[in-house]
Design a protein around this motif. Structure first.
Motif, PDB file in Angstrom:
ATOM      1  N   SER B  39       0.764  -1.272  -0.115  1.00  0.00           N
ATOM      2  CA  SER B  39      -0.021  -0.005  -0.017  1.00  0.00           C
ATOM      3  C   SER B  39       0.954   1.005  -0.038  1.00  0.00           C
ATOM      4  O   SER B  39       0.448   2.203  -0.662  1.00  0.00           O
ATOM      5  N   LEU B  40       2.094   0.967   0.597  1.00  0.00           N
ATOM      6  CA  LEU B  40       2.823   2.400   0.658  1.00  0.00           C
ATOM      7  C   LEU B  40       3.457   2.459  -0.724  1.00  0.00           C
ATOM      8  O   LEU B  40       3.569   3.586  -1.290  1.00  0.00           O
ATOM      9  N   LEU B  41       3.687   1.462  -1.508  1.00  0.00           N
ATOM     10  CA  LEU B  41       4.139   1.551  -2.885  1.00  0.00           C
ATOM     11  C   LEU B  41       3.118   2.246  -3.685  1.00  0.00           C
ATOM     12  O   LEU B  41       3.457   2.834  -4.527  1.00  0.00           O
ATOM     13  N   ALA B  42       1.740   1.961  -3.539  1.00  0.00           N
ATOM     14  CA  ALA B  42       0.683   2.217  -4.422  1.00  0.00           C
ATOM     15  C   ALA B  42       0.579   3.743  -4.029  1.00  0.00           C
ATOM     16  O   ALA B  42       0.110   4.554  -5.138  1.00  0.00           O
ATOM     17  N   VAL B  43       0.851   4.158  -2.851  1.00  0.00           N
ATOM     18  CA  VAL B  43       0.450   5.612  -2.442  1.00  0.00           C
ATOM     19  C   VAL B  43       1.473   6.600  -2.920  1.00  0.00           C
ATOM     20  O   VAL B  43       1.493   7.604  -3.431  1.00  0.00           O
ATOM     21  N   VAL B  44       3.076   5.893  -2.629  1.00  0.00           N
ATOM     22  CA  VAL B  44       4.082   7.100  -2.739  1.00  0.00           C
ATOM     23  C   VAL B  44       4.944   6.482  -4.101  1.00  0.00           C
ATOM     24  O   VAL B  44       5.926   6.994  -4.176  1.00  0.00           O
ATOM     25  N   GLY B  45       4.672   5.435  -4.688  1.00  0.00           N
ATOM     26  CA  GLY B  45       5.658   4.593  -5.516  1.00  0.00           C
ATOM     27  C   GLY B  45       5.615   5.292  -7.015  1.00  0.00           C
ATOM     28  O   GLY B  45       6.528   4.830  -7.717  1.00  0.00           O
ATOM     29  N   VAL B  48       5.103   3.573 -11.636  1.00  0.00           N
ATOM     30  CA  VAL B  48       5.607   2.018 -11.495  1.00  0.00           C
ATOM     31  C   VAL B  48       4.940   1.432 -10.100  1.00  0.00           C
ATOM     32  O   VAL B  48       4.487   0.236 -10.662  1.00  0.00           O
ATOM     33  N   GLY B  49       5.079   1.985  -9.185  1.00  0.00           N
ATOM     34  CA  GLY B  49       4.725   1.398  -7.862  1.00  0.00           C
ATOM     35  C   GLY B  49       3.330   1.131  -8.104  1.00  0.00           C
ATOM     36  O   GLY B  49       2.611   0.224  -7.835  1.00  0.00           O
ATOM     37  N   ARG B  50       2.274   2.156  -8.520  1.00  0.00           N
ATOM     38  CA  ARG B  50       0.842   2.055  -8.756  1.00  0.00           C
ATOM     39  C   ARG B  50       0.547   0.735  -9.763  1.00  0.00           C
ATOM     40  O   ARG B  50      -0.140  -0.179  -9.224  1.00  0.00           O
ATOM     41  N   GLY B  51       1.046   0.865 -10.524  1.00  0.00           N
ATOM     42  CA  GLY B  51       1.067  -0.468 -11.873  1.00  0.00           C
ATOM     43  C   GLY B  51       1.366  -1.620 -11.047  1.00  0.00           C
ATOM     44  O   GLY B  51       0.446  -2.338 -11.469  1.00  0.00           O
ATOM     45  N   PHE B  52       2.499  -1.641 -10.388  1.00  0.00           N
ATOM     46  CA  PHE B  52       2.781  -3.067  -9.960  1.00  0.00           C
ATOM     47  C   PHE B  52       1.745  -3.557  -8.943  1.00  0.00           C
ATOM     48  O   PHE B  52       1.244  -4.738  -9.078  1.00  0.00           O
ATOM     49  N   THR B  53       1.286  -2.539  -8.086  1.00  0.00           N
ATOM     50  CA  THR B  53       0.409  -3.079  -7.002  1.00  0.00           C
ATOM     51  C   THR B  53      -0.889  -3.333  -7.574  1.00  0.00           C
ATOM     52  O   THR B  53      -1.908  -4.312  -7.249  1.00  0.00           O
ATOM     53  N   GLY B 117      -6.764   2.498   1.021  1.00  0.00           N
ATOM     54  CA  GLY B 117      -8.064   3.480   1.274  1.00  0.00           C
ATOM     55  C   GLY B 117      -7.803   4.190   2.644  1.00  0.00           C
ATOM     56  O   GLY B 117      -8.053   5.350   2.687  1.00  0.00           O
ATOM     57  N   GLY B 118      -7.151   3.451   3.637  1.00  0.00           N
ATOM     58  CA  GLY B 118      -6.784   4.176   5.236  1.00  0.00           C
ATOM     59  C   GLY B 118      -5.903   5.198   4.971  1.00  0.00           C
ATOM     60  O   GLY B 118      -6.179   6.369   5.516  1.00  0.00           O
ATOM     61  N   LEU B 119      -4.794   4.921   4.060  1.00  0.00           N
ATOM     62  CA  LEU B 119      -3.776   6.113   3.898  1.00  0.00           C
ATOM     63  C   LEU B 119      -4.088   7.179   3.362  1.00  0.00           C
ATOM     64  O   LEU B 119      -4.049   8.390   3.536  1.00  0.00           O
TER      65      LEU B 119
END
Lengths: 241, 234
Positions: B39-45, B48-53, B117-119
């Motif tokens: 989720s960290l990767l999705a929010v701050v990544g 690329v991070g968003r795509g991966f998650t 969602g929480g973050l």
């Protein structure tokens, strides 16, 4: 690229390929899921009416049903119908003087188990949808002189369906994935067919990976279908958001 | 209904409870850690991070857990020489660890969406206020963002914990004798599906009841600001 050729020889439509069998097994997965889901809609509607009933005993029964079926692993429910059904058929056969083993048909087991489980989820979706029908719309229907049945059929039911579709979409995805558990009863759906193929070729990795991809295609396609359905039932309304 | 048989069944199934709980706790714990990083990767990544998650979540939520378990348990067995070489065969040989890995990877997908969602629910104002007090970096994250995110995510997380408890039943399909595995064996031996179902179901319901109470306690504990204040003299 030798790797890809070898893979295609396994799951393709060639002489040694299992492609056709895997595709027809996917159709079986869809079939048992649809039958289970529709059974769940039917049973779920009954449970919903019990939940909205004015009699407290019916409400208790319906709430108990939801609590138990949502709190128990679905695999147990499948065991219940598979072995319980066979035992029931066996004692029924005993009444008519037949003393052999009568197996419960796997497709019927799947339909019943998925139906009973998804009814618990669907009844909650429908209950929420019923609560969302605005009082003003019911008053308006009464004001133009609609009797209870036409009011239900022409006003309440279409609105309930509209509000329920997103939730029903979730339930459908759930049923689709749960249908893999029916493979333990021997029904040749996608997972069982992959097991058979993996066993006879000794290439489990390729076949289970293919199964996952096929499941993804089915769940992805059905999410698109539900989005279209949602758009269709929302036609003529303008979101206030 | 045979009470004596049901009591016997209860005693047998009770021996499977520790294994069910162990599977659930291990995979929820490991899945939680994995989900936190996802989720960290999705929010701050970034993209690329968003795509991966997003891809990860799509695969693990879109396919049945049982198939994922089979892919890991039977599928990876195919690469035995390779796994032996890198010393991982001891793990993938055991059905228990394969079940734990499958459950962990699966729950991480669902949980990371809940955490994300929480973050994202932590409002900008709260972060700004903290910055205005001079907080930044890890301190801001630890003191402000994380507690608020956890509070937002907790109700949905409770659902996921209960789903995981039920999902451990699938481990019985790869020969693990937890509660459902024992129940299935008992049913196949005695053919008394109904009685065994009632006993096994009651055990699962009791566990989930305890878990929901536990979640309520944690929720109460994490939201002191919503509790009624004791009357004070001042």
């Amino acid at each position: 690229m030798e790797l890809i050729d070898r893979y295609l020889a396994l799951v393709g439509f060639g002489e040694t390929g299992w492609g056709a069998l895997l595709l027809s097994a996917s159709a079986m997965t869809l079939g048992v899921s649809v039958c289970g889901f529709l059974t769940g809609t039917l049973l779920g509607s009954v449970v919903t009416f019990m939940k909205l009933s004015r009699y407290i005993v019916l409400r208790w029964l319906a709430d108990g049903y939801t609590t138990v079926l949502r709190g128990v692993p679905d695999l147990l429910v499948i065991y219940l119908f598979y072995f319980g059904g066979s035992a029931f058929l066996g004692s029924l056969g005993g009444l008519f003087g037949y003393e052999g083993f009568i197996g419960m048909p796997a497709f019927l087991t799947g339909t019943l188990a998925l139906g009973v489980v998804s009814a618990a989820y669907q009844s909650e979706v429908f209950r929420g949808a019923f609560k969302s029908v605005a009082g003003g719309e019911l008053e308006a229907a009464s004001a133009v002189g609609m009797r209870p049945w036409p009011k239900f059929r022409r006003i309440v039911a279409p609105l309930v369906l509209r509000y329920a579709i997103p939730g029903l979409g979730n339930t459908w995805q759930l049923v689709l994935k749960e249908s893999a558990l029916i493979s333990i009863t021997g029904l040749v759906e996608l997972l069982r067919q992959s097991q058979i193929a993996a066993g006879s070729t000794r290439r489990p990795f390729e076949f289970y990976l293919t199964a996952i991809v096929l499941y993804l295609v089915i769940t992805w396609a059905s999410s698109i279908a539900f989005r279209h359905l949602e758009a269709r039932t929302m036609r003529g309304t303008r979101s206030s958001l | 209904m045979d009470i004596a048989f049901m009591w016997e069944t209860f005693l047998i199934l009770l021996t499977g409870v520790p294994l069910t709980l162990e599977l659930a706790v291990t995979s929820i714990f490991a899945g939680g850690i994995l989900a936190f990083f996802l989720s960290l990767l999705a929010v701050v990544g970034g993209p690329v991070g968003r795509g991966f998650t997003r891809g990860y979540v799509f695969v693990f939520r879109g396919s049945p857990l049982l198939v994922q378990m089979f892919l890991i348990y039977y599928g990876l067995g195919q690469f035995r020489p390779m796994l032996q070489e890198i010393g991982l065969w001891a793990i993938f040989r055991e059905p228990y660890w394969c079940a734990v890995i499958a459950l962990t990877l699966n729950t991480a997908a669902y949980t990371s969406e809940i955490f994300r969602g929480g973050l994202q629910a932590v409002s900008v104002q709260q972060v700004e206020a903290a910055r205005a007090c001079g907080m930044s970096g890890p301190l801001l994250f630890r003191r402000i963002v994380l507690p608020i995110a956890i509070r937002h995510a907790l109700p949905a997380y409770g659902n996921e914990v209960i789903l995981m408890l039920k999902a451990t039943a699938l481990a019985s399909v790869i020969t693990i004798m937890e509660v459902t595995g024992l129940a299935g064996k008992l049913i196949a031996d005695s053919f008394r599906a109904f009685e065994v179902f009632i006993v096994a179901g009651a055990i699962y319901l009791a566990i989930t009841f305890l878990v929901t109470r536990l979640m309520m306690i944690i929720e109460f504990w994490l939201s002191p600001h919503l509790r009624m204040r004791p009357p004070t003299l001042a």
